[in-house]
Design a protein around this motif. Structure first.
Motif, PDB file in Angstrom:
ATOM      1  N   ILE A  13       1.080  -1.184   0.013  1.00 15.01           N
ATOM      2  CA  ILE A  13       0.077   0.002  -0.011  1.00 15.01           C
ATOM      3  C   ILE A  13       0.915   1.167  -0.138  1.00 15.01           C
ATOM      4  O   ILE A  13       1.773   1.387   0.936  1.00 15.01           O
ATOM      5  N   ALA A  26      -1.707  -7.044   4.625  1.00 14.66           N
ATOM      6  CA  ALA A  26      -3.029  -6.521   3.884  1.00 14.66           C
ATOM      7  C   ALA A  26      -3.406  -7.971   3.095  1.00 14.66           C
ATOM      8  O   ALA A  26      -2.486  -8.543   2.469  1.00 14.66           O
ATOM      9  N   SER A  28      -6.393 -10.179   0.502  1.00 21.49           N
ATOM     10  CA  SER A  28      -7.415  -9.761  -0.680  1.00 21.49           C
ATOM     11  C   SER A  28      -8.264 -11.139  -0.589  1.00 21.49           C
ATOM     12  O   SER A  28      -7.851 -12.050  -0.410  1.00 21.49           O
ATOM     13  N   VAL A  35      -7.302  -4.446   5.261  1.00 23.10           N
ATOM     14  CA  VAL A  35      -6.079  -3.924   5.883  1.00 23.10           C
ATOM     15  C   VAL A  35      -6.336  -3.772   7.309  1.00 23.10           C
ATOM     16  O   VAL A  35      -7.385  -3.362   7.762  1.00 23.10           O
ATOM     17  N   LEU A  40      -4.227   1.880   9.194  1.00 24.59           N
ATOM     18  CA  LEU A  40      -4.904   2.656   8.071  1.00 24.59           C
ATOM     19  C   LEU A  40      -5.153   4.063   8.620  1.00 24.59           C
ATOM     20  O   LEU A  40      -5.110   5.279   7.979  1.00 24.59           O
ATOM     21  N   LEU A 100     -10.491  -1.890   2.564  1.00 22.46           N
ATOM     22  CA  LEU A 100      -9.809  -0.600   2.157  1.00 22.46           C
ATOM     23  C   LEU A 100     -10.479   0.193   1.359  1.00 22.46           C
ATOM     24  O   LEU A 100     -10.624   1.606   1.533  1.00 22.46           O
ATOM     25  N   ARG A 101     -11.157  -0.103   0.104  1.00 25.51           N
ATOM     26  CA  ARG A 101     -11.894   0.932  -0.781  1.00 25.51           C
ATOM     27  C   ARG A 101     -12.729   1.773  -0.061  1.00 25.51           C
ATOM     28  O   ARG A 101     -13.030   2.974  -0.031  1.00 25.51           O
ATOM     29  N   THR A 103     -13.430   2.312   3.206  1.00 28.62           N
ATOM     30  CA  THR A 103     -12.936   3.099   4.144  1.00 28.62           C
ATOM     31  C   THR A 103     -12.146   4.279   3.588  1.00 28.62           C
ATOM     32  O   THR A 103     -12.349   5.323   4.284  1.00 28.62           O
ATOM     33  N   LEU A 104     -11.221   4.195   2.621  1.00 29.97           N
ATOM     34  CA  LEU A 104     -10.692   5.306   1.808  1.00 29.97           C
ATOM     35  C   LEU A 104     -11.848   6.252   1.257  1.00 29.97           C
ATOM     36  O   LEU A 104     -11.623   7.424   1.425  1.00 29.97           O
TER      37      LEU A 104
END
Length: 124
Positions: A13, A26, A28, A35, A40, A100-101, A103-104
């Motif tokens: 990352i 992390a 998948s 993560v 993060l 991840l996605r 949360t970002l």
């Protein structure tokens, strides 16, 4: 509840071009990158608190409040509920793991690219 798979995928990352080492790998799983939550959120200058009684985390980040509860796909941010594709889960090492996605997106960041070698570039 859900647990994080132990399959290693060597995901790296990068936030604004800087490599971010995490305290647990992390992973998948079914197309979702998970993560370590604390790592993060702290990368975005958030303070992170874990409540063992309610099995939930609270983070004060970006002048707001972010909450997630173990095994729940609902993420809370400033009074709004965001439905994630995966729940907050625990890694085999006992680390809380966030998708991840989504949360970002809540943090105002985005994934700009993922290459064939699983290098994930994030802009914030």
């Amino acid at each position: 509840g859900e647990t994080v798979p132990t399959k290693k995928t060597d995901i790296s990352i990068y936030i604004n071009g800087k490599y971010m080492p995490f305290s647990a790998e992390a992973v998948s799983d079914r197309g979702t990158i998970l993560v370590p939550a604390r790592d993060l959120l702290e990368a975005f200058c958030g303070e992170v608190y874990w409540d063992n009684d309610t099995k939930s985390l609270t983070s004060f980040v970006n002048d707001g409040v972010f909450r997630a509860k173990l095994n729940s796909k609902q993420l809370y941010t400033n009074g709004f509920i965001v439905e994630a594709d995966r729940a907050l889960t625990m890694s085999p090492e006992g680390k809380a793991m966030l998708p991840l996605r989504v949360t970002l997106n809540i943090l105002g960041a985005r994934i700009t690219s993922i290459d064939d070698y699983m290098n994930v570039q994030i802009e914030y």
